[in-house]
Design an enzyme around this catalytic site. Sequence first.
Site, mmCIF file in Angstrom:
data_model
loop_
_atom_site.group_PDB
_atom_site.id
_atom_site.type_symbol
_atom_site.label_atom_id
_atom_site.label_comp_id
_atom_site.label_asym_id
_atom_site.label_seq_id
_atom_site.Cartn_x
_atom_site.Cartn_y
_atom_site.Cartn_z
ATOM 1 C CG HIS A 202 -2.070 -0.900 0.862
ATOM 2 N ND1 HIS A 202 -3.087 -0.493 0.168
ATOM 3 C CD2 HIS A 202 -2.808 -2.395 1.132
ATOM 4 C CE1 HIS A 202 -4.166 -1.774 0.275
ATOM 5 N NE2 HIS A 202 -3.825 -2.279 1.319
ATOM 6 C CB SER A 207 -4.799 -3.082 -5.153
ATOM 7 O OG SER A 207 -4.589 -3.426 -3.721
ATOM 8 C CE LYS A 229 -16.633 -5.867 -6.089
ATOM 9 N NZ LYS A 229 -15.404 -5.910 -6.665
ATOM 10 C CG ASP A 230 -12.549 -7.234 1.452
ATOM 11 O OD1 ASP A 230 -12.803 -7.305 0.120
ATOM 12 O OD2 ASP A 230 -12.015 -6.339 1.801
ATOM 13 C CD GLU A 273 -4.542 -32.765 7.362
ATOM 14 O OE1 GLU A 273 -5.716 -31.926 8.156
ATOM 15 O OE2 GLU A 273 -4.888 -33.590 6.911
#
Length: 388
Positions: A202, A207, A229-230, A273
Amino acid sequence: MRIFKTHPILKLVNSYVVDAPTPSNISYLWNFGSLLAFCFFIQIITGLFLAIHYNPSVLEAFNSVEHIMRDVNNGWLIRYLHSNTASAFFFLVYLYMGRGLYYGSYRSPRTLVWVLGTVIFFFFIVTAFLGYVLPYGQMSLWGATVITNLMSAIPWIGQDIVEFLWGGFSVNNATLNRFFALHFLLPFVLAAMALMHLIVLHDNVGSGNPLGVSGNYDRLPFAPYFLFKDLITIFIFIFILSVFVFFMPNALGDSENYVMANPMQTPPAIVPEWYLLPFYAILRSIPNKLLGVIAMFSAILVILAMPFTDLSRSRGIQFRPLSKIAFYIFVANFLFFLILGAKHVESPFIEFGQISTVLYFSYYLIIVPFISLLENSLIELSIFNRKA
């Protein structure tokens, strides 16, 4: 409120989650970062509660986990949240990295962000492996034995490293104590590294966006637009995670790990896993032990080559059809690794693993630079024909 812009700490929070200038055209594929942060928060909180009741002893580790599940109020919920969120975390990490490869998030000026992310990914794998050993079931014991024994492939000092990791000559109390201490400590180190990752992103470049062009010309504050939105994807994630936790909490685990560890009995198949199966498949596909270990670690480190092997003049592959085909083949090959990693070491799975391993490394080191140069030439030829 004025305090959010003047207070030293709140000012930092405000600049990242409220006023952060964000490209207006980013899609839901850019929500993986917030989902990973949410998963990480769940892991730390549930891990702290589990650590209160866990006993890192070969005699009591398995029983302490059963005590958490049966006797501690809502202990079963905390444990299932911790284990299933770990799987969800890696699922999101692979999507996050796939998005980065697709949209060229590794290209300058975000190369440092990519490098930090790769280092974080490596330490998350280490943390997950340490956590997998702690329940001390059959697969935990033998998984720890097999993976730590890989260090013995290192010439001259390999066996000394293995005995140092074990704290003796086999997986014992000292091993569990060390693994528990590291598993408890590493998440806080990773939190600091994730903060560095965020600051570099940032404060320096910001972004990216789906078009691969500069987003400086059309930006919006992070809140309220992208914050909500998140939240949409976080609510969807909570719903899906709840389905696993409440209705099929053991769907992603191995049944052998619900049997107390027995050093005198080897499980029919030793597998990690599901989220570590691709790297385990690469390890098993190479007959030489040392080369297999090198290939397994190189499978993570080779990701760092992308900023240098992608020679395309455009960022991302959204407008490059040949690169798209190669990328989807790479994704299919990675999914194939998930299947191969769970198979027995026998023909034809060994041969399939070797072919897939060659394809995996070729994508980063040969296919990407070759297709990049080819597409550059085709673009130049197209421009020349238009001018002519």
